[in-house]
Scaffold this motif. Structure first.
Motif, PDB file in Angstrom:
ATOM      1  N   TYR A   1       0.865  -1.195  -0.047  1.00  0.00           N
ATOM      2  CA  TYR A   1       0.185   0.196  -0.187  1.00  0.00           C
ATOM      3  C   TYR A   1       0.848   1.431  -0.152  1.00  0.00           C
ATOM      4  CZ  TYR A   1      -4.360  -2.694   0.916  1.00  0.00           C
ATOM      5  OH  TYR A   1      -5.365  -3.525   0.746  1.00  0.00           O
ATOM      6  N   PHE A   2       0.679   2.182  -0.970  1.00  0.00           N
ATOM      7  CA  PHE A   2       0.958   3.629  -0.674  1.00  0.00           C
ATOM      8  C   PHE A   2       0.242   4.323   0.233  1.00  0.00           C
ATOM      9  CE2 PHE A   2       0.732   7.971  -1.587  1.00  0.00           C
ATOM     10  CZ  PHE A   2       2.379   8.419  -2.041  1.00  0.00           C
ATOM     11  N   CYS A   3       0.683   4.858   1.217  1.00  0.00           N
ATOM     12  CA  CYS A   3       0.168   5.575   2.335  1.00  0.00           C
ATOM     13  C   CYS A   3       0.115   6.976   2.118  1.00  0.00           C
ATOM     14  CB  CYS A   3       0.728   5.380   3.727  1.00  0.00           C
ATOM     15  SG  CYS A   3       0.816   3.510   4.156  1.00  0.00           S
ATOM     16  N   GLU A   4      -0.994   7.735   1.738  1.00  0.00           N
ATOM     17  CA  GLU A   4      -1.039   9.131   1.348  1.00  0.00           C
ATOM     18  C   GLU A   4      -1.451   9.877   2.806  1.00  0.00           C
ATOM     19  OE1 GLU A   4      -0.455  12.456   0.795  1.00  0.00           O
ATOM     20  OE2 GLU A   4      -0.868  12.006  -1.156  1.00  0.00           O
ATOM     21  N   PHE A   5      -0.520  10.760   3.379  1.00  0.00           N
ATOM     22  CA  PHE A   5      -0.733  11.439   4.529  1.00  0.00           C
ATOM     23  C   PHE A   5      -1.283  12.863   4.644  1.00  0.00           C
ATOM     24  CE2 PHE A   5       1.685   7.655   6.401  1.00  0.00           C
ATOM     25  CZ  PHE A   5       0.516   6.918   6.653  1.00  0.00           C
ATOM     26  N   ASP A   6      -1.112  13.488   3.323  1.00  0.00           N
ATOM     27  CA  ASP A   6      -1.059  15.137   3.075  1.00  0.00           C
ATOM     28  C   ASP A   6      -1.618  15.329   1.744  1.00  0.00           C
ATOM     29  OD1 ASP A   6      -1.104  17.604   3.967  1.00  0.00           O
ATOM     30  OD2 ASP A   6       0.669  17.758   3.243  1.00  0.00           O
ATOM     31  N   GLY A   7      -2.711  14.446   1.176  1.00  0.00           N
ATOM     32  CA  GLY A   7      -3.219  14.704   0.046  1.00  0.00           C
ATOM     33  C   GLY A   7      -4.392  15.552  -0.331  1.00  0.00           C
ATOM     34  N   PRO A   8      -4.930  15.596  -1.264  1.00  0.00           N
ATOM     35  CA  PRO A   8      -4.786  14.758  -2.453  1.00  0.00           C
ATOM     36  C   PRO A   8      -3.752  15.278  -3.188  1.00  0.00           C
ATOM     37  CG  PRO A   8      -6.788  16.117  -2.652  1.00  0.00           C
ATOM     38  CD  PRO A   8      -6.464  16.411  -1.316  1.00  0.00           C
ATOM     39  N   ARG A   9      -2.678  14.586  -3.932  1.00  0.00           N
ATOM     40  CA  ARG A   9      -1.764  15.012  -4.559  1.00  0.00           C
ATOM     41  C   ARG A   9      -1.265  13.698  -5.723  1.00  0.00           C
ATOM     42  NH1 ARG A   9       3.067  17.554  -1.063  1.00  0.00           N
ATOM     43  NH2 ARG A   9       1.887  18.178   0.754  1.00  0.00           N
ATOM     44  N   GLN A  10      -0.473  14.244  -6.737  1.00  0.00           N
ATOM     45  CA  GLN A  10       0.172  13.350  -7.521  1.00  0.00           C
ATOM     46  C   GLN A  10       1.583  12.826  -6.915  1.00  0.00           C
ATOM     47  OE1 GLN A  10      -1.445  13.070 -10.588  1.00  0.00           O
ATOM     48  NE2 GLN A  10      -0.058  11.957 -11.855  1.00  0.00           N
ATOM     49  N   ARG A  11       1.683  11.692  -6.711  1.00  0.00           N
ATOM     50  CA  ARG A  11       2.819  11.049  -6.040  1.00  0.00           C
ATOM     51  C   ARG A  11       3.713  10.297  -6.914  1.00  0.00           C
ATOM     52  NH1 ARG A  11       3.817  13.858  -1.028  1.00  0.00           N
ATOM     53  NH2 ARG A  11       2.187  13.653   0.167  1.00  0.00           N
ATOM     54  N   LYS A  12       4.860   9.827  -6.428  1.00  0.00           N
ATOM     55  CA  LYS A  12       5.862   8.907  -7.164  1.00  0.00           C
ATOM     56  C   LYS A  12       6.070   7.839  -6.275  1.00  0.00           C
ATOM     57  CE  LYS A  12       8.032  12.265 -10.366  1.00  0.00           C
ATOM     58  NZ  LYS A  12       9.118  13.336 -10.021  1.00  0.00           N
ATOM     59  N   VAL A  13       6.265   6.694  -6.927  1.00  0.00           N
ATOM     60  CA  VAL A  13       6.889   5.505  -6.058  1.00  0.00           C
ATOM     61  C   VAL A  13       8.009   4.952  -7.059  1.00  0.00           C
ATOM     62  CG1 VAL A  13       6.325   3.056  -5.281  1.00  0.00           C
ATOM     63  CG2 VAL A  13       4.672   4.909  -5.348  1.00  0.00           C
ATOM     64  N   TYR A  14       9.196   4.995  -6.431  1.00  0.00           N
ATOM     65  CA  TYR A  14      10.303   4.141  -6.992  1.00  0.00           C
ATOM     66  C   TYR A  14      10.640   2.579  -6.417  1.00  0.00           C
ATOM     67  CZ  TYR A  14      12.071   9.027  -7.179  1.00  0.00           C
ATOM     68  OH  TYR A  14      12.239  10.214  -7.385  1.00  0.00           O
ATOM     69  N   VAL A  15      10.996   1.898  -7.577  1.00  0.00           N
ATOM     70  CA  VAL A  15      10.870   0.275  -7.180  1.00  0.00           C
ATOM     71  C   VAL A  15      12.344  -0.201  -7.985  1.00  0.00           C
ATOM     72  CG1 VAL A  15       9.987  -1.921  -7.997  1.00  0.00           C
ATOM     73  CG2 VAL A  15       8.594   0.107  -7.628  1.00  0.00           C
ATOM     74  N   LYS A  16      13.163  -1.006  -7.203  1.00  0.00           N
ATOM     75  CA  LYS A  16      14.480  -1.383  -7.601  1.00  0.00           C
ATOM     76  C   LYS A  16      14.441  -2.986  -7.209  1.00  0.00           C
ATOM     77  CE  LYS A  16      18.926   0.176  -8.427  1.00  0.00           C
ATOM     78  NZ  LYS A  16      19.776   1.371  -8.458  1.00  0.00           N
ATOM     79  N   VAL A  17      14.753  -3.814  -8.271  1.00  0.00           N
ATOM     80  CA  VAL A  17      14.832  -5.075  -8.137  1.00  0.00           C
ATOM     81  C   VAL A  17      16.195  -5.638  -8.259  1.00  0.00           C
ATOM     82  CG1 VAL A  17      13.485  -7.415  -8.851  1.00  0.00           C
ATOM     83  CG2 VAL A  17      12.600  -5.144  -9.190  1.00  0.00           C
ATOM     84  N   VAL A  18      16.681  -6.324  -7.198  1.00  0.00           N
ATOM     85  CA  VAL A  18      18.101  -6.697  -7.503  1.00  0.00           C
ATOM     86  C   VAL A  18      18.388  -8.177  -7.233  1.00  0.00           C
ATOM     87  CG1 VAL A  18      19.107  -4.481  -6.781  1.00  0.00           C
ATOM     88  CG2 VAL A  18      18.597  -6.293  -4.944  1.00  0.00           C
TER      89      VAL A  18
END
Lengths: 129, 129, 129
Positions: B112-129
């Protein structure tokens, strides 16, 4: 990926799993790297805390249960919303470094499985990279 | 590093991003490894919790907002200190294992992405190693 | 594994260690990867939060101390159970991505060492993979 099981004996309980995680590290053959511990449950968690005085983890258990009571007017009908919230606050994963084939922990640190809706049979996943 | 955007619709909101993270894992081509998810915001977070009954995440939203109210006499003038505190307690990163090209999650677990000060456009970074 | 020391000046304090962690990243020579930060103490933690307005971290300090007071009837005789609980809630490790030899942080994000039972001399471990 390695895994082992833990059996909890109470609704809320912290179990020291440092020995089991260290065994998984040894089993992996990794000498220098990073050990990730992951709990595949939504009413449990993993944390690192003091392993010397058992009153530290019992203080945490009882304080968290006061802070997030089981019956706080939750809508989720299974009666374990407190466990879900504790799970997100403490977290499902933990990262510890590995050097010379051993977990690099501080003098007083142990890895704990946190049960928030037991007693149950639970799983812990370990991956060493 | 992969990234995707999420759009939140309320001040406090938990958005299931498991499908987006799994897509990033597939895109990476990694068959066996570790997937790290990182939120580059200071009033948002990422967590793993139950994806079956939506009342679990709404219970968490409303309980955290009671525990850490927006107006608790904070000095930070933007009026979002509650969001900063929730962000540090829930955490900006999460680690999940990957086997056979898939996220290894428990039966009831979602990311889950948790928004605590929205509404907004947000980004999520993912890295798989 | 790299490490550096921090000296805290108060019982509860958040210290921006972004520069020290970035130096460890540079020192590792890793151009693209993952940076893990680990705190080997049970009354301290590491978190990511806003580095622009100092009132954000002071709000967090004072709110957490209200939420988890030092004297809440704990059994652990050292008088630092509050610090142990905060440590588990904030967490002993943090993961940040590295691209082009630099930490990938959001515009307002800094990495903070959280002291919950100071003042003390403390250690921070960093591993870049």
């Amino acid at each position: 990926m390695r895994q082992f099981e833990v059996e909890t004996g109470r609704r809320v309980q912290m179990l020291d799993i440092t020995v089991e995680v260290q065994a998984a590290v040894k089993d992996s053959g990794v000498v220098s790297g990073v050990c990730h511990v992951f709990v595949p449950h939504t009413t449990a968690a993993v944390t690192i805390n003091e392993n010397a005085d058992p009153s530290v983890v019992s203080d945490m258990d009882s304080f968290l249960s006061k802070l997030i009571p089981q019956d706080a007017g939750f809508r989720h009908v299974e009666g374990n919303s407190d466990g879900h919230i504790k799970s997100s606050l403490v977290g499902a994963s933990e990262t510890v470094f590995v050097e010379n084939g051993h977990l690099v922990l501080g003098t007083w640190q142990g890895i704990y499985f946190c049960e928030f809706d037991g007693p149950r049979q639970r799983k812990v996943y370990v991956k060493v990279v």
